[in-house]
Design an enzyme around this catalytic site. Structure first.
Site, PDB file in Angstrom:
ATOM      1  N   HIS A  64      -7.286  -6.306  -0.556  1.00 19.97           N
ATOM      2  CA  HIS A  64      -6.188  -5.359  -0.444  1.00 19.97           C
ATOM      3  C   HIS A  64      -5.145  -5.713   0.614  1.00 19.97           C
ATOM      4  O   HIS A  64      -3.950  -5.536   0.390  1.00 19.97           O
ATOM      5  CB  HIS A  64      -6.756  -3.959  -0.159  1.00 19.97           C
ATOM      6  CG  HIS A  64      -5.713  -2.888  -0.090  1.00 19.97           C
ATOM      7  ND1 HIS A  64      -4.945  -2.530  -1.184  1.00 19.97           N
ATOM      8  CD2 HIS A  64      -5.295  -2.108   0.934  1.00 19.97           C
ATOM      9  CE1 HIS A  64      -4.098  -1.565  -0.834  1.00 19.97           C
ATOM     10  NE2 HIS A  64      -4.289  -1.293   0.441  1.00 19.97           N
ATOM     11  N   TYR A 101     -11.813   8.851  -1.780  1.00 21.60           N
ATOM     12  CA  TYR A 101     -11.138   9.006  -0.488  1.00 21.60           C
ATOM     13  C   TYR A 101      -9.920   9.919  -0.575  1.00 21.60           C
ATOM     14  O   TYR A 101      -9.682  10.734   0.332  1.00 21.60           O
ATOM     15  CB  TYR A 101     -10.795   7.642   0.121  1.00 21.60           C
ATOM     16  CG  TYR A 101      -9.594   6.937  -0.473  1.00 21.60           C
ATOM     17  CD1 TYR A 101      -8.396   6.862   0.221  1.00 21.60           C
ATOM     18  CD2 TYR A 101      -9.657   6.329  -1.728  1.00 21.60           C
ATOM     19  CE1 TYR A 101      -7.292   6.216  -0.306  1.00 21.60           C
ATOM     20  CE2 TYR A 101      -8.563   5.680  -2.264  1.00 21.60           C
ATOM     21  CZ  TYR A 101      -7.382   5.626  -1.554  1.00 21.60           C
ATOM     22  OH  TYR A 101      -6.289   5.001  -2.092  1.00 21.60           O
ATOM     23  N   ASP A 137       0.853  -1.195   0.000  1.00 18.57           N
ATOM     24  CA  ASP A 137       0.000   0.000   0.000  1.00 18.57           C
ATOM     25  C   ASP A 137       0.892   1.250   0.000  1.00 18.57           C
ATOM     26  O   ASP A 137       1.769   1.374  -0.859  1.00 18.57           O
ATOM     27  CB  ASP A 137      -0.967  -0.070   1.198  1.00 18.57           C
ATOM     28  CG  ASP A 137      -1.966   1.076   1.267  1.00 18.57           C
ATOM     29  OD1 ASP A 137      -2.949   1.057   0.505  1.00 18.57           O
ATOM     30  OD2 ASP A 137      -1.741   2.001   2.067  1.00 18.57           O
ATOM     31  N   TYR A 147      -1.445  11.509   2.168  1.00 18.64           N
ATOM     32  CA  TYR A 147      -2.293  11.799   0.999  1.00 18.64           C
ATOM     33  C   TYR A 147      -2.276  13.289   0.668  1.00 18.64           C
ATOM     34  O   TYR A 147      -2.399  13.671  -0.494  1.00 18.64           O
ATOM     35  CB  TYR A 147      -3.726  11.336   1.258  1.00 18.64           C
ATOM     36  CG  TYR A 147      -3.850   9.841   1.394  1.00 18.64           C
ATOM     37  CD1 TYR A 147      -4.105   9.041   0.282  1.00 18.64           C
ATOM     38  CD2 TYR A 147      -3.706   9.213   2.632  1.00 18.64           C
ATOM     39  CE1 TYR A 147      -4.221   7.667   0.402  1.00 18.64           C
ATOM     40  CE2 TYR A 147      -3.816   7.837   2.762  1.00 18.64           C
ATOM     41  CZ  TYR A 147      -4.072   7.074   1.639  1.00 18.64           C
ATOM     42  OH  TYR A 147      -4.168   5.708   1.755  1.00 18.64           O
TER      43      TYR A 147
END
Length: 320
Positions: A299, A155, A103, A234
């Site tokens: 995931h 998201y 990830d 992010y």
């Protein structure tokens, strides 16, 4: 996990404290976790690799768990994160490692191979193949690219406004949030409309690969450290895109194995399957040796298929 012989230490690196879990003797395997995770996501691989003659190291990345969480958004660029890992290796006098990422950890691992290939013997990356290699279109940075594909509720877009999504998470509750995330098997885009965060009157059941003890551990650490640090990764996506300009067109020059589940949302990004299997990935990663697509796996692949992933890592790195 101390009863399994996993030891813990805190190392001062790059101006912050990094918590590291480790076990074993031998060549070093550096395990880099994703969102919303911790060193603990690698608990099975730490034990499995240590048993096979490797020294497994799994840090909590900055902003997570028992590591420092600097307050500034811009302290979470890939330069900072890769800098932490390089400084950690320096502090422990480790010249080179086998690198494994999942990830966000996979994204960090790609950047580490771009910036410091001299420190990486070989790379096994899980789930995330795409982001460093999105063609650099000066007209469209990453957040706008995702917004154009999926809208404002995607998201990545929802995470951009400081404090907003943290308030939603707080209202929803840490344990409920983590249960929802780990239990999700929807390979479609992850949309987080505000109304998704109404507190639940029921408990979300856990997948069979995650115990109540596991979720309690994750919950206790995120209750302590919060989500601002993790979400700041992010918020630095566009900054990373800008900072990455000098490496535009540079190839990944380390041996690579890539593993993804066919139910992983990252395997269903537009164009990604063609990129992985149609030659584009191999062009960007010339020393790519294998792409493994695990059937029926979502995931959180290193936890869902823990022993298979440990085997994949071991059988790849033993060649070097």
């Amino acid at each position: 996990m101390e009863e399994h012989g996993i030891s813990h230490r805190t190392v001062e690196v790059n101006g912050i404290s990094i918590h590291v879990a480790e076990k074993g003797e031998g060549p070093v395997v550096l395990l880099v976790h994703g969102f919303p995770e911790l060193w603990y996501s690698w608990r099975h691989q730490i034990l499995g690799l240590a048993a096979r003659g490797y020294r497994a190291l799994a840090p909590d990345l900055r902003g997570y768990g028992d590591s420092s969480a600097p307050p500034s958004v811009t302290s979470y660029s890939v330069f900072h994160i890769v800098g932490d890992l390089v400084a950690l290796l320096d502090a422990l006098a480790i010249p080179q490692v086998f690198l494994v990422g999942h990830d966000w950890g996979a994204l960090v691992a790609w950047y580490m191979c771009l910036f410091r290939p001299d420190r990486v013997k070989a790379l096994v990356n899980l789930s995330v193949a795409l982001v460093p290699f999105i063609p650099r279109n000066p007209a469209g940075k990453l957040v706008e690219y995702f917004r154009s594909l999926y809208g404002d509720d995607y998201y990545v877009c929802r995470f951009q406004e400081p404090g907003a999504v943290e308030a939603d998470f707080d209202r929803f509750g840490t344990e409920s949030l983590l249960r929802m995330v780990f239990a999700s098997r929807n390979p479609g885009p992850l949309l987080l409309p505000k109304e998704a965060f109404v507190p639940l009157d029921r408990q979300i059941p856990l997948p069979d690969w995650l115990s109540e003890e596991d979720i309690s551990y994750f919950t206790s650490k995120f209750d302590k450290s919060g989500f601002t640090g993790p979400v700041n990764y992010y918020r630095c996506l566009d900054l990373n895109w800008e900072l990455g300009a000098p490496w535009c067109g540079v190839k990944i020059q380390v041996p690579v194995k890539f593993i993804v589940g066919d139910q992983d949302l990252t395997y269903h990004y537009p164009g990604i399957q063609d990129y992985l299997h149609g030659g584009g990935f191999k062009e960007d990663v010339p020393m790519l040796e294998e792409v493994v697509v695990m059937e029926g796996v979502a995931h959180f692949i290193n936890q869902e298929k823990a022993h298979e992933i440990t085997d994949h890592i071991y059988h790849f790195i033993r060649k070097f």
